[in-house]
Design an enzyme around this catalytic site. Structure first.
Site, PDB file in Angstrom:
ATOM      1  N   LYS A  39     107.161  78.728 -98.294  1.00 38.16           N
ATOM      2  CA  LYS A  39     106.618  77.395 -98.584  1.00 38.16           C
ATOM      3  C   LYS A  39     105.404  77.057 -97.708  1.00 38.16           C
ATOM      4  O   LYS A  39     104.454  76.442 -98.190  1.00 38.16           O
ATOM      5  CB  LYS A  39     107.691  76.332 -98.433  1.00 38.16           C
ATOM      6  CG  LYS A  39     108.109  76.040 -97.004  1.00 38.16           C
ATOM      7  CD  LYS A  39     109.097  74.906 -96.939  1.00 38.16           C
ATOM      8  CE  LYS A  39     109.487  74.610 -95.492  1.00 38.16           C
ATOM      9  NZ  LYS A  39     108.337  74.211 -94.659  1.00 38.16           N
ATOM     10  N   THR A  40     105.423  77.480 -96.425  1.00 39.93           N
ATOM     11  CA  THR A  40     104.288  77.185 -95.552  1.00 39.93           C
ATOM     12  C   THR A  40     103.040  77.890 -96.060  1.00 39.93           C
ATOM     13  O   THR A  40     101.932  77.341 -96.045  1.00 39.93           O
ATOM     14  CB  THR A  40     104.596  77.620 -94.110  1.00 39.93           C
ATOM     15  OG1 THR A  40     105.790  76.962 -93.668  1.00 39.93           O
ATOM     16  CG2 THR A  40     103.452  77.274 -93.178  1.00 39.93           C
ATOM     17  N   ASP A  67     105.150  68.161 -96.787  1.00 39.55           N
ATOM     18  CA  ASP A  67     106.068  69.254 -96.473  1.00 39.55           C
ATOM     19  C   ASP A  67     107.474  68.693 -96.264  1.00 39.55           C
ATOM     20  O   ASP A  67     107.641  67.538 -95.862  1.00 39.55           O
ATOM     21  CB  ASP A  67     105.581  69.950 -95.198  1.00 39.55           C
ATOM     22  CG  ASP A  67     106.360  71.219 -94.894  1.00 39.55           C
ATOM     23  OD1 ASP A  67     107.018  71.760 -95.808  1.00 39.55           O
ATOM     24  OD2 ASP A  67     106.299  71.678 -93.738  1.00 39.55           O
ATOM     25  N   GLU A  68     108.509  69.510 -96.510  1.00 46.31           N
ATOM     26  CA  GLU A  68     109.910  69.125 -96.283  1.00 46.31           C
ATOM     27  C   GLU A  68     110.206  67.758 -96.912  1.00 46.31           C
ATOM     28  O   GLU A  68     110.781  66.865 -96.277  1.00 46.31           O
ATOM     29  CB  GLU A  68     110.230  69.098 -94.783  1.00 46.31           C
ATOM     30  CG  GLU A  68     109.975  70.396 -94.052  1.00 46.31           C
ATOM     31  CD  GLU A  68     111.030  71.465 -94.333  1.00 46.31           C
ATOM     32  OE1 GLU A  68     111.857  71.262 -95.228  1.00 46.31           O
ATOM     33  OE2 GLU A  68     111.009  72.509 -93.656  1.00 46.31           O
ATOM     34  N   ARG A 126     119.864  81.605 -92.941  1.00 47.30           N
ATOM     35  CA  ARG A 126     119.066  81.997 -91.771  1.00 47.30           C
ATOM     36  C   ARG A 126     119.152  83.506 -91.553  1.00 47.30           C
ATOM     37  O   ARG A 126     118.337  84.082 -90.833  1.00 47.30           O
ATOM     38  CB  ARG A 126     119.554  81.310 -90.502  1.00 47.30           C
ATOM     39  CG  ARG A 126     119.514  79.776 -90.450  1.00 47.30           C
ATOM     40  CD  ARG A 126     118.224  79.175 -90.867  1.00 47.30           C
ATOM     41  NE  ARG A 126     118.229  78.859 -92.294  1.00 47.30           N
ATOM     42  CZ  ARG A 126     117.153  78.532 -93.000  1.00 47.30           C
ATOM     43  NH1 ARG A 126     115.979  78.536 -92.426  1.00 47.30           N
ATOM     44  NH2 ARG A 126     117.245  78.245 -94.289  1.00 47.30           N
ATOM     45  N   GLN A 131     118.535  71.837 -98.823  1.00 51.99           N
ATOM     46  CA  GLN A 131     118.337  71.944 -97.375  1.00 51.99           C
ATOM     47  C   GLN A 131     118.158  70.582 -96.714  1.00 51.99           C
ATOM     48  O   GLN A 131     117.614  70.481 -95.613  1.00 51.99           O
ATOM     49  CB  GLN A 131     117.135  72.842 -97.080  1.00 51.99           C
ATOM     50  CG  GLN A 131     117.329  74.281 -97.542  1.00 51.99           C
ATOM     51  CD  GLN A 131     116.190  75.184 -97.115  1.00 51.99           C
ATOM     52  OE1 GLN A 131     116.048  75.554 -95.950  1.00 51.99           O
ATOM     53  NE2 GLN A 131     115.352  75.548 -98.073  1.00 51.99           N
TER      54      GLN A 131
END
Length: 733
Positions: free
Chosen positions: A36-37, A221-222, A595, A252
């Site tokens: 995503k970044t 973002d997020e 993770r 998330q």
């Protein structure tokens, strides 16, 4: 440890579609490890390079300074640092802070206004409580401020605030005066930065129009972590051009306690009916086995957007599912397994993380790492024995053990607050020195003078009683006595999440004292001093990382251990009666699983210390969602009974055949306390046995638990312990 290992010169079709999306509202559902970044930074670069958007006309907001720095660095490498610096890229608070400073006159502030930190904010609340003759022991300043913070995030002014309880009535009164004091001091708090920015955009058309004209493109973002104020802030700016590009993942969303509201993803669809939704489903982090396990857990949550995660990294090893007897053996298993992985060169220590639900769980882990002489890094929390509330509680035991310990006495003579300040303590020390006696004698003889004399004498009386009983009570009972006498729970648990965690840490210390059995207080404190001596470990060394699941968001590790997978731990006991809170606990489990890049260990304790007792624990309900084909280990559970036992045999083969896709074999609850134990135990009192770790010992008693035994053994070198006969592998000599 940032997400993704995708090649720098390739984009998959979904990423390219998102980056090159046409103008208009766009929502990118970015699954974990999907890059995503990279999509956000490439989107900004594409707007500048291909769409000829001036950099200064782009706003990109995120949640942490770390994320903002990383995005700016990546962007600088693509378009040059000068152009990257022209993009308004930063956290919500930094961008709103610049807006408020620029438009300070509209807010009624001087441009040089101060931003009060959390300590300043609580201090102002405490001042207001004093002004209004309200007891700050009954109305905890931290709890009152937390309620004010929530109101501001929901854009409620003191006038808008609706009191639904007597406590809220108090908050409403304090809120109005709190705001007035901030303004009188030309100050704002962190929540004001957001709230005042939104009010500016709502009420001052010229400011709103300038912002809408300036920022033709808004990227967020997020997005699942935005609260109401943050959502309205970006919505107001994007209202004219409708060019809002949001990246988020409902699955998330794990920060509701900070005000985050995943339903903003749903509101976005309502506010922008022509919203384009693009899922990023290809994962560059984990094996397919890890992804399949994560999807099996999260799919039980309702009202979510399904994302079918896939990877080209292969299936990888099975997920290891293990039950250990208690939290100490769980921690020892982690240390032993890490050592084995390093020996086999399956993973470097720095590639490994141990994750848990609450900070208090780090205590058993830290003990095992220290005793095993293995370095570790602790993220997002102070080391357990260095936490203030833990050091305070231990200081009480220290002054009981050694009444001459003036350093520990100074630490706790005013804990909880009893009006004994620095000056009063200096007078006590002076009086003791003049009389040639200890502070203990000065306090307990009751011949003190001054304003705090009566209070100090009261503390001295408690202290004298504790010292008199230290040889009669074991460490656990003595600690209980202290906690009850000083009412430390009321002092620490102020109604906030932080207060509950502080008290939880003391409860965990209570478990340590209870586990000391008949160990004498001096020996207990001496052993604890050795265990807590961890400062010599290098923080930057290649070492396993210990952290909470909340702190793990955005990170990745080659090997992940998730520990404490029991009902009441994960999911947390506070969430069991709240459907929405349970859904967030499930999302927390999902975040933890995803993770892991290659290896995942899911661990639980058959018995876990709770308030000084070691009770049977139920396996986490989330474990029952894992498909059998993915796991190495079987859970056999007696569901629904607090006395029931559960056992994962070491064999990979289930004990009974089932057509279910779950590894759980659900059975009728059976209470082990209703069984004729003595007639069925394989180990009898007096038997000599051998344990691989503890060596030789003698059986004191054994209790039959369905198809296992709980054996109490006195080991020649390590004292009395309770162990599982099946799991421990003990053998008669």
């Amino acid at each position: 440890m940032s997400a993704g290992t995708q090649s720098s010169d390739t984009l998959n079709s979904a990423q390219r579609k998102a980056i090159e999306a046409a103008d208009g509202p766009t929502l990118v559902i970015a699954g974990p490890g999907s890059g995503k970044t990279r999509v956000l930074t490439q989107r900004i670069a594409w707007l500048i390079g291909q769409r000829n958007v001036f950099p200064y006309r782009i706003m990109a907001v995120t949640f942490t300074n770390k994320a903002a720095r990383e995005m700016k660095e990546r962007l600088g490498r693509i378009i040059g640092q000068t152009a990257a610096d022209d993009v308004a890229l930063g956290t919500f608070h930094s961008i709103c802070g610049r807006l408020i400073r620029r438009e300070a006159a509209h807010v009624g502030l001087d441009r040089n206004f101060a931003i009060y930190d959390s300590d300043d904010q609580v201090a102002v609340v405490k001042t207001v409580l004093g002004e209004q003759n309200l007891d700050d022991k009954k109305y905890k300043p931290q709890a009152v401020h937390a309620r004010i913070s929530t109101a501001k995030n929901e854009l409620q002014s003191p006038d808008d605030f609706v009191a639904g309880s007597y406590f809220d009535e108090i908050v409403k009164r304090v809120y109005a005066r709190y705001n007035a004091i901030l303004r009188a001091n030309n100050a704002v708090d962190f929540d004001d930065l957001l709230m005042e920015s939104v009010l500016l955009l709502r009420t001052v058309p010229s400011v709103r129009e300038r912002m809408q004209e300036r920022y033709a493109q808004v990227l967020v973002d997020e997005f699942q972590d935005t609260n109401q104020a943050q959502y309205e802030f970006v919505n107001q700016i994007a209202a004219r051009n409708k060019n809002i590009f949001c990246v988020g993942d409902m699955d998330q969303s794990i920060y509701s306690w900070r005000g985050a509201d995943y339903r903003n993803l749903i509101r976005l669809k309502d506010d922008y009916p022509n919203l384009t939704t693009i899922p990023l489903e290809q994962n560059y982090r984990s094996t397919q086995t890890v992804l399949d396990a994560a999807m099996a857990v999260i799919k039980k949550n309702p009202n979510r957007v399904h994302v079918n995660l896939f990877t080209n990294r292969g299936h990888g090893p099975k997920i290891v599912l293990r039950e250990l007897f208690n939290e100490a053996e769980e921690a020892q298993y982690v240390v032993d397994t890490i050592r084995e992985l390093a020996r086999e060169k399956a993973a470097e220590p720095g590639d490994i993380a141990v994750m848990y639900r609450t900070n208090a769980q780090s205590r058993a882990m830290e003990d095992a790492f220290v005793r095993g002489k293995m370095k570790y890094r602790l993220v997002g929390a102070t080391r357990f024995y260095q936490r203030k509330e833990v050091k305070d509680a231990l200081a009480f035991l220290k002054v009981i053990n050694n009444p001459a310990d003036a350093v520990s006495l100074k630490r706790i003579i005013n804990v909880p607050a009893r009006g004994i300040g620095e000056k009063s303590f200096e007078q006590l020390e002076t009086a003791a020195r003049s009389a040639g006696i200890s502070c203990f004698d000065a306090l307990t003889r009751g011949n003190l003078e001054g304003r705090a004399a009566k209070t100090m004498a009261g503390f001295g009386a408690m202290w004298r009683t504790w010292v008199a009983t230290k040889d009669e009570l074991n460490v656990g009972d003595l600690f209980d006595r202290v906690l009850k006498d000083i009412d430390l729970q009321t002092h620490l648990n102020d109604g906030t999440d932080e207060g509950l965690e502080r008290w939880g840490n003391v409860v965990e210390l209570r478990n340590v004292t209870a586990g000391a059995g008949d160990t004498l207080l001096p020996e207990f404190l001496a052993e604890l001093a050795l265990v807590s001596e961890t400062d010599n470990y290098e923080e930057g060394a290649s070492a396993p990382t210990l952290l909470t699941l909340h702190a793990a968001k955005g990170l990745e590790f080659r090997v992940v251990f998730l520990v404490g997978l029991e009902e009441g731990v994960l999911p947390h006991s506070r969430t069991l009666d709240d459907p929405e809170a349970l859904q967030e606990e499930r999302r927390l489990m999902y975040v933890g699983i995803t993770r892991a890049k290659e290896r995942l260990y899911l661990l639980r304790a058959f018995r876990r210390g709770q308030w000084g007792t070691s009770d049977y624990s139920e396996p986490s309900r989330f474990l029952a969602d894992l498909p059998m084909a993915l796991v190495d280990g079987v859970i056999k559970r007696a569901a629904g009974a607090i006395d029931s036992m559960s056992l994962w045999p070491s064999s990979q083969t289930p004990r009974s055949s089932t057509s279910s896709t779950s590894p759980a074999s659900w059975q009728k609850p059976v209470s082990p306390r209703t069984t004729d134990f003595a007639a069925q135990t394989a180990f009898k009192p007096g038997d000599r046995i051998y344990h691989q770790k503890f060596g030789e010992g003698v059986v004191l008693k054994s209790v039959k638990l369905r198809d296992d035994e709980e054996v109490e053994v006195f080991f020649d070198t390590s004292g009395k312990k309770r162990i599982s006969a099946t799991i421990s592998g003990i053998k008669k000599i």
